[in-house]
Enzyme design. Structure first.
Site: not given
Length: 559
Positions: A357-359, A363, A398
């Site tokens: 969910r936040d690749l 990260n 993001t």
């Protein structure tokens, strides 16, 4: 290419075996031969030579074809990668004798031992996947249950076997064989070890070997839930795990031990997404992910692909010329492949689906050899085997990497991560971030920028200028096309990560033609801080016009 398993051979409890005792056999009664027939003569001639040929091979593997239809004999023998030549020859010789007794006068027989396996048939099964369509497999599991929390143990087994499968399938592993040891943390202060083994027939390509092992893992891990040991055997690939060293020699792969201090099972960490579902999922993540993440990220003291430093407004780029030049095309393509393999594990090979969910660039960390490690699972969600998607009222992540269905409606799935990967691959190839404008004449985001050049046939003009002219233009163009396929508006049109890996690793696969990405964040050119909204409890800190959609964002700096 995946092997489809069509029939369950046998399910047994693992028990001590006498030397030479078969684990099980499969007898196909469709075709039989008679005494002194041409088929029997051919079979005896193969039995006289295959044991020594297999044991003399550096891979402990051999095949044979003898005779003409309808009396032709096809045979395959494989010995375990850690046995010596003498034990290999004895095992295969015994297998021929036992097969003819256990499957008397059957032209097609398979027999499995601890040290070897054998199949002979009047049908040509020597190609992968087997051309006769048969996918027999044998499952054996321990009678003993683990004392550690089952979820923790099962997660450790899944990661152990996936890592062992990766090692066995590696191109530099001529025997397609791997053994692994892994310590894991339990809540009773004991630190048992897990031992794993995986093997494929050495004639298989690395991708076929990994596909074969992945298929078995997806099929059978649930059968071993909470069991101290288990194994599955097929003609082409096999794996086993135990809590004791059951193979010869030192492990070929030593996995790092997960961090100490995992919370107790009944702990309730703060929800990462709001609501009861968030609490439940966070609890599972807090228990399982310390194991999963520590093994995925073997070396976490890394440098980021991109730093968060801002350069000249409207000119997003890699941090500085020195760092940028370090990432030549070979390293960038290696990074792309590594991220894709990591996502495939999370989405398809893990016992449970993990949605990151936040690749994003910050990260993904790099170790000293530029191997990428997906990090920061603070927003991740776990899905069961049957769950495909979920909805949240609190969108976090993001901007620039969010898929349209997630940013607009809160719908997320593994295809949300695929969208983020698509953005990331375009950033890696072009050296540009998905935010701001790239020229003074127009204000356009990265997806539109790449699409315009793709449709006009001048996509090479937007490649990172720091890359050498000797870099593979074909690989770059392929990565651009894969990136565009991953950012399609409809999640159904985005490929699974396993397919992405096939496309990245093959020069013969025909790629689909992407459609225009319709989800584009336009920038008015006055706001250089695209990632500025931070969700704080139930309040928004508004520092940019993006808050007008009431979409919350968390931006976590790399560690």
């Amino acid at each position: 290419m995946a092997l489809v398993y069509t029939s369950l051979l046998i399910t047994l409890a693992i028990a001590p075996l006498t030397a030479g005792e078969p684990l099980g056999q499969y007898c196909d009664t469709s075709y039989n031969y008679t005494t002194n027939s041409p088929y029997q003569s051919n079979l005896q001639r193969v039995a006289a030579t295959l044991p020594s040929n297999a044991s003399a091979s550096s891979t402990l593997f051999d095949t044979a074809t003898l005779g003409a239809v309808p009396d032709v004999v096809y045979a395959l023998a494989l010995c375990r990668g850690d046995v010596n030549a003498s034990a290999c020859e004895s095992c295969v010789a015994a297998a021929f004798q036992d097969a003819q007794n256990l499957c008397a006068f059957n032209q097609d027989a398979t027999v499995y031992y601890d040290a070897c396996l054998l199949r002979y048939s009047n049908k040509n099964f020597l190609t992968f996947p087997t051309s006769d369509g048969r996918g027999d497999y044998m499952i054996l599991s321990s009678k003993q249950n683990v004392t550690a929390p089952v979820r923790v143990f099962d997660a450790a087994v899944a990661v152990l076997l996936n890592a062992t499968a990766d090692y066995a399938a590696a191109a530099n592993s001529s025997r397609r064989f791997g053994t692994t040891v892994q310590g894991f943390q339990t809540f009773d202060s004991k630190n048992p070890k897990l031992y794993g083994l995986a093997q494929c027939t050495p004639d298989m390509a690395p991708a076929d070997c990994r596909s074969c092992l992945s298929g078995m893992l997806q099929l059978t891990l649930s059968d071993f839930s909470g069991k101290t040991g288990g194994r599955i055997l097929t003609l082409r690939c096999n794996y086993r795990y135990e809590q004791y060293a059951f193979f010869s020699g030192s492990p070929l792969l030593q996995l790092p031990e997960p961090p100490v201090g995992a919370p107790p099972v009944n702990a309730t960490p703060p929800a990462a997404g709001g609501g009861a579902t968030g609490n439940k999922t966070s609890k599972i993540l807090a228990i399982a992910l310390p194991i999963v993440v520590s093994l995925l990220a073997t070396v976490m003291i890394c440098s980021c692909i991109w730093r968060r430093k801002r350069k000249t407004p409207g000119k997003p780029s890699l941090p500085d010329p020195e760092k940028r030049s370090e990432l030549d095309w070979g390293k960038r393509f290696k990074i792309v492949n590594g991220i894709a393999r990591g996502l495939q594990y999370l989405h398809e090979d893990s016992q449970v689906k993990i949605i990151h969910r936040d690749l994003k660039a910050s990260n993904v960390l790099l170790d000293s050899d530029y191997n990428p490690k997906i990090s920061d699972f603070g927003l991740a969600r776990l899905f069961g085997s049957d769950q495909m998607q979920d909805v949240t009222n609190c969108v976090v992540g993001t901007y620039g990497y969010m898929s349209p269905e997630y940013a607009m409606r809160g719908h997320y799935s593994i295809k949300s991560d695929v969208f983020s990967f698509g953005v990331l691959i375009l950033e890696i190839v072009t050296g540009r971030r998905n935010g701001g404008s790239y020229s003074s004449e127009d204000n356009v985001d990265l997806l539109s920028f790449v699409w315009e050049h793709w449709t006009t046939g001048i996509v090479m003009e937007i490649m990172d200028p720091s890359l050498s002219r000797l870099a593979s233009r074909d690989q770059m163009a392929k990565c651009i096309q894969i990136g565009l396929l991953c950012v399609q508006d409809d999640p159904v049109d985005r490929p699974m990560m396993s397919m992405v890996n096939v496309m990245l690793g093959s020069n013969t696969v025909t790629l689909k033609t992407p459609s225009k990405p319709v989800f584009c964040f336009q920038n008015n050119g006055t706001n250089s801080n695209m990632y500025s909204d931070v969700y704080q409890g139930s309040q928004f800190t508004n520092r940019s016009p993006w808050s007008q959609n009431e979409v919350s964002i968390t931006e976590l700096e790399p560690r």
